[in-house]
Design a protein around this motif. Structure first.
Motif, PDB file in Angstrom:
ATOM      1  N   TYR A  27       0.881  -1.208  -0.187  1.00 47.20           N
ATOM      2  CA  TYR A  27      -0.061   0.047   0.059  1.00 47.20           C
ATOM      3  C   TYR A  27       0.912   1.126  -0.025  1.00 47.20           C
ATOM      4  N   PRO A  61      -7.956  -3.276   7.623  1.00 49.42           N
ATOM      5  CA  PRO A  61      -8.858  -1.863   7.127  1.00 49.42           C
ATOM      6  C   PRO A  61      -8.076  -0.706   8.083  1.00 49.42           C
ATOM      7  N   TRP A  62      -7.970  -1.311   9.549  1.00 49.24           N
ATOM      8  CA  TRP A  62      -7.411  -0.407  10.386  1.00 49.24           C
ATOM      9  C   TRP A  62      -6.059  -0.232  10.085  1.00 49.24           C
ATOM     10  N   TYR A  64      -4.635  -0.039   7.060  1.00 46.63           N
ATOM     11  CA  TYR A  64      -4.799   0.725   6.137  1.00 46.63           C
ATOM     12  C   TYR A  64      -5.178   2.257   6.290  1.00 46.63           C
ATOM     13  N   ARG A  65      -5.936   2.398   7.389  1.00 43.98           N
ATOM     14  CA  ARG A  65      -6.314   3.985   7.668  1.00 43.98           C
ATOM     15  C   ARG A  65      -5.192   4.339   8.491  1.00 43.98           C
ATOM     16  N   LEU A 122      -8.224   1.839  -2.969  1.00 43.44           N
ATOM     17  CA  LEU A 122      -8.216   0.899  -1.929  1.00 43.44           C
ATOM     18  C   LEU A 122      -8.985  -0.214  -2.293  1.00 43.44           C
ATOM     19  N   GLU A 126      -5.940  -2.645  -3.208  1.00 39.93           N
ATOM     20  CA  GLU A 126      -5.856  -3.424  -1.902  1.00 39.93           C
ATOM     21  C   GLU A 126      -6.774  -4.365  -1.778  1.00 39.93           C
ATOM     22  N   LEU A 128     -10.155  -4.081  -1.004  1.00 40.05           N
ATOM     23  CA  LEU A 128     -11.170  -4.054   0.088  1.00 40.05           C
ATOM     24  C   LEU A 128     -12.498  -3.928  -0.605  1.00 40.05           C
ATOM     25  N   GLU A 132     -14.911  -3.467   4.691  1.00 40.35           N
ATOM     26  CA  GLU A 132     -13.465  -3.084   5.114  1.00 40.35           C
ATOM     27  C   GLU A 132     -13.241  -1.627   4.592  1.00 40.35           C
ATOM     28  N   VAL A 136     -12.109   1.554   6.976  1.00 40.81           N
ATOM     29  CA  VAL A 136     -10.922   2.533   6.580  1.00 40.81           C
ATOM     30  C   VAL A 136     -11.545   3.926   6.462  1.00 40.81           C
TER      31      VAL A 136
END
Length: 163
Positions: A27, A61-62, A64-65, A122, A126, A128, A132, A136
């Motif tokens: 990412y 997802p957490w 990525y955020r 994303l 990724e 998602l 998800e 994010v």
């Protein structure tokens, strides 16, 4: 600790790292190729420090955020963000890099808002899905699905304008 809650110890973190570190690195490598390793390490350090905050079942997802926040902070520090990254070996070429190298695709993506670009990347890069993306983006599942649908429509319109 509630019954059934996961113990967030070294073993838990090792499993988290093995499961998600490569995805977090990819990412960041797509967005800051030269600094991806350091940024990914920072994201994982934050995950360790804030391990109690990671939602069970939505760890990626957490991450990525968190990576998005780390990257934004990195950019605010005026660190040079290269755009001419060349992979060391042609076999290691990420298809995402080929897409961004395509002028037509880049122009269509550039025509979008940063939020629409983020949502589409994303989803496409990724992998998602709605749930998800919701984590994010910090919105509901329905909101994430609607945002993805709108972003796709805007990309299609931007693509058609180029034709």
């Amino acid at each position: 600790m509630t019954q059934g809650a996961t113990v967030r110890d070294d073993t838990w973190f090792d499993a988290l790292f093995r499961s998600h570190a490569t995805q977090v690195h990819r990412y960041l490598a797509r967005r800051a190729p030269r600094d991806a390793e350091d940024l990914a390490a920072e994201v994982m350090a934050i995950a360790w420090r804030r391990r109690a905050d990671l939602p069970e079942g939505a760890e990626l997802p957490w991450l990525y955020r968190t990576a998005a926040y780390v990257l934004a902070n990195h950019r605010r520090k005026h660190v040079a963000m290269p755009t001419d990254h060349e992979p060391a070996d042609a076999d290691d070429v990420d298809p995402a890099e080929l897409v961004i190298a395509d002028d037509a695709v880049r122009a269509a993506l550039t025509a979008l808002s940063p939020r629409d670009r983020r949502i589409l990347l994303l989803h496409a890069w990724e992998g998602l899905g709605g749930e998800e993306l919701a984590v994010v983006l910090g919105i509901s599942r329905g909101g994430a699905d609607a945002a993805l649908s709108r972003a796709r429509a805007r990309l299609a319109a931007a693509w058609d304008e180029r034709a």
